[in-house]
Write a protein that holds these residues in place. Sequence first.
Motif, mmCIF file in Angstrom:
data_model
loop_
_atom_site.group_PDB
_atom_site.id
_atom_site.type_symbol
_atom_site.label_atom_id
_atom_site.label_comp_id
_atom_site.label_asym_id
_atom_site.label_seq_id
_atom_site.Cartn_x
_atom_site.Cartn_y
_atom_site.Cartn_z
ATOM 1 N N ALA A 43 0.828 -1.209 0.000
ATOM 2 C CA ALA A 43 0.000 0.000 0.000
ATOM 3 C C ALA A 43 0.861 1.257 0.000
ATOM 4 N N ASN A 44 1.905 1.284 0.809
ATOM 5 C CA ASN A 44 2.752 2.468 0.873
ATOM 6 C C ASN A 44 3.647 2.605 -0.351
ATOM 7 N N ASP A 45 3.961 1.501 -1.018
ATOM 8 C CA ASP A 45 4.773 1.597 -2.222
ATOM 9 C C ASP A 45 4.027 2.234 -3.384
ATOM 10 N N PRO A 69 -8.806 3.317 -16.013
ATOM 11 C CA PRO A 69 -8.942 2.390 -17.134
ATOM 12 C C PRO A 69 -7.641 2.117 -17.876
ATOM 13 N N HIS A 70 -6.779 3.138 -17.982
ATOM 14 C CA HIS A 70 -5.521 2.965 -18.704
ATOM 15 C C HIS A 70 -4.359 2.582 -17.789
ATOM 16 N N ARG A 71 -4.624 2.503 -16.499
ATOM 17 C CA ARG A 71 -3.663 1.996 -15.506
ATOM 18 C C ARG A 71 -2.386 2.841 -15.426
ATOM 19 N N ASN A 72 -2.542 4.143 -15.646
ATOM 20 C CA ASN A 72 -1.366 5.024 -15.724
ATOM 21 C C ASN A 72 -1.573 6.343 -15.003
ATOM 22 N N LEU A 73 -2.369 6.362 -13.929
ATOM 23 C CA LEU A 73 -2.824 7.618 -13.344
ATOM 24 C C LEU A 73 -2.348 7.789 -11.904
ATOM 25 N N LEU A 74 -1.983 9.034 -11.567
ATOM 26 C CA LEU A 74 -1.642 9.447 -10.207
ATOM 27 C C LEU A 74 -2.597 10.553 -9.782
ATOM 28 N N VAL A 75 -2.681 10.762 -8.464
ATOM 29 C CA VAL A 75 -3.419 11.908 -7.942
ATOM 30 C C VAL A 75 -2.511 12.665 -6.981
ATOM 31 N N THR A 76 -2.601 13.994 -7.008
ATOM 32 C CA THR A 76 -1.835 14.861 -6.127
ATOM 33 C C THR A 76 -2.601 16.177 -5.989
ATOM 34 N N ALA A 77 -1.968 17.184 -5.419
ATOM 35 C CA ALA A 77 -2.577 18.513 -5.322
ATOM 36 C C ALA A 77 -2.227 19.325 -6.567
ATOM 37 N N VAL A 129 -6.726 19.982 -6.794
ATOM 38 C CA VAL A 129 -6.531 18.550 -7.039
ATOM 39 C C VAL A 129 -6.028 18.401 -8.466
ATOM 40 N N ALA A 130 -5.143 17.438 -8.701
ATOM 41 C CA ALA A 130 -4.655 17.169 -10.055
ATOM 42 C C ALA A 130 -4.531 15.678 -10.271
ATOM 43 N N PHE A 131 -4.846 15.246 -11.480
ATOM 44 C CA PHE A 131 -4.564 13.885 -11.911
ATOM 45 C C PHE A 131 -3.432 13.931 -12.935
ATOM 46 N N LEU A 132 -2.502 13.009 -12.786
ATOM 47 C CA LEU A 132 -1.298 12.983 -13.604
ATOM 48 C C LEU A 132 -1.206 11.654 -14.337
ATOM 49 N N THR A 133 -0.915 11.696 -15.607
ATOM 50 C CA THR A 133 -0.636 10.454 -16.331
ATOM 51 C C THR A 133 0.872 10.279 -16.426
ATOM 52 N N VAL A 134 1.307 9.012 -16.349
ATOM 53 C CA VAL A 134 2.733 8.706 -16.430
ATOM 54 C C VAL A 134 2.971 7.729 -17.565
ATOM 55 N N ALA A 135 4.146 7.818 -18.164
ATOM 56 C CA ALA A 135 4.523 6.921 -19.243
ATOM 57 C C ALA A 135 4.780 5.518 -18.700
ATOM 58 N N GLY A 136 4.541 4.523 -19.518
ATOM 59 C CA GLY A 136 4.913 3.167 -19.151
ATOM 60 C C GLY A 136 6.424 3.009 -19.101
ATOM 61 N N VAL A 137 6.868 2.041 -18.340
ATOM 62 C CA VAL A 137 8.292 1.745 -18.198
ATOM 63 C C VAL A 137 8.497 0.260 -18.467
ATOM 64 N N ASP A 138 9.430 -0.064 -19.344
ATOM 65 C CA ASP A 138 9.738 -1.457 -19.676
ATOM 66 C C ASP A 138 8.495 -2.236 -20.087
ATOM 67 N N GLY A 139 7.626 -1.546 -20.824
ATOM 68 C CA GLY A 139 6.438 -2.207 -21.350
ATOM 69 C C GLY A 139 5.310 -2.403 -20.366
ATOM 70 N N GLN A 140 5.411 -1.829 -19.181
ATOM 71 C CA GLN A 140 4.365 -1.982 -18.167
ATOM 72 C C GLN A 140 3.840 -0.630 -17.740
ATOM 73 N N GLU A 141 2.542 -0.581 -17.448
ATOM 74 C CA GLU A 141 1.958 0.605 -16.848
ATOM 75 C C GLU A 141 2.154 0.549 -15.338
ATOM 76 N N GLU A 143 0.211 0.948 -12.771
ATOM 77 C CA GLU A 143 -0.747 0.178 -11.977
ATOM 78 C C GLU A 143 -0.531 -1.321 -12.129
ATOM 79 N N ASP A 144 0.019 -1.764 -13.260
ATOM 80 C CA ASP A 144 0.351 -3.175 -13.426
ATOM 81 C C ASP A 144 1.432 -3.600 -12.437
ATOM 82 N N VAL A 145 2.321 -2.669 -12.108
ATOM 83 C CA VAL A 145 3.444 -2.965 -11.217
ATOM 84 C C VAL A 145 3.035 -2.845 -9.751
#
Length: 246
Positions: A43-45, A69-77, A129-141, A143-145
């Motif tokens: 959870a903390n990771d 849905p795209h498994r690539n999202l963060l939330v922050t301020a 509030v902000a939602f951030l999308t991040v690029a996949g790394v080594d072929g994984q999104e 949220e998959d990790v």
Amino acid sequence: MAGRRRTGALVLLAAVQLTASACAWPGGTPEIPSSHPAPRDAANDRIGALFLGSADGPRMCTASVVSSPHRNLLVTAAHCVETLDRGREEGLVFAPGFRDGRTPYGTWPLTGITVDGRWTAAEDPEYDVAFLTVAGVDGQEIEDVLGGNRLGTGRGFDLPVSVTGYPNDSEEPITCSTRTASHSPTQESFRCTGYSVGTSGSPWLTADGAVIGVIGGYQQGGFEDQVSYSVAFDARVAELYRRATA
């Protein structure tokens, strides 16, 4: 540096804030709990630090993975990623599970930022509030990790939560178990010591794994480190999430 939660306000400002915050708890002000180092677990990771440029660059704020849905999202301020004086921050990277200078899951570059236009126009604290999308790394999104926390909206106040974040003066995250309170109909708060510069964006997590707030909102999260604020996660945040995931 933009995007960092403000602390060390004038005594007068702090006194005003403490008076207002105490009014949010029926029956008087409870004893303030203390934060402590967050354990290393799944959870903390999902929570990490936002850096400018690389993990060797300036540490900006805290963010966390939210299910999408795209498994690539963060939330922050929102104030972590866009301000009137600096505009939108470029070159931010997310380091989940960051501890002692190490990035056990690497760094994930941001590819998109979604904030409400009312924040962009005037830094309206009702939309911090902000939602951030991040690029996949080594072929994984991401949220998959790491998995992701569900977005929780419309849950009201007086809820038990855990809040984990990254003070800039610490090389490991802190956490606290506490309860939310109503600061206003659209802003919530919690009390716990230790949430200083760098903890903006820290997620407020319920026991069932839903994020119902992030440090920000009123006073960009608070002028001192014992009382923290968030925009209430309601229809405004649900709509922003829909935009970010469209």
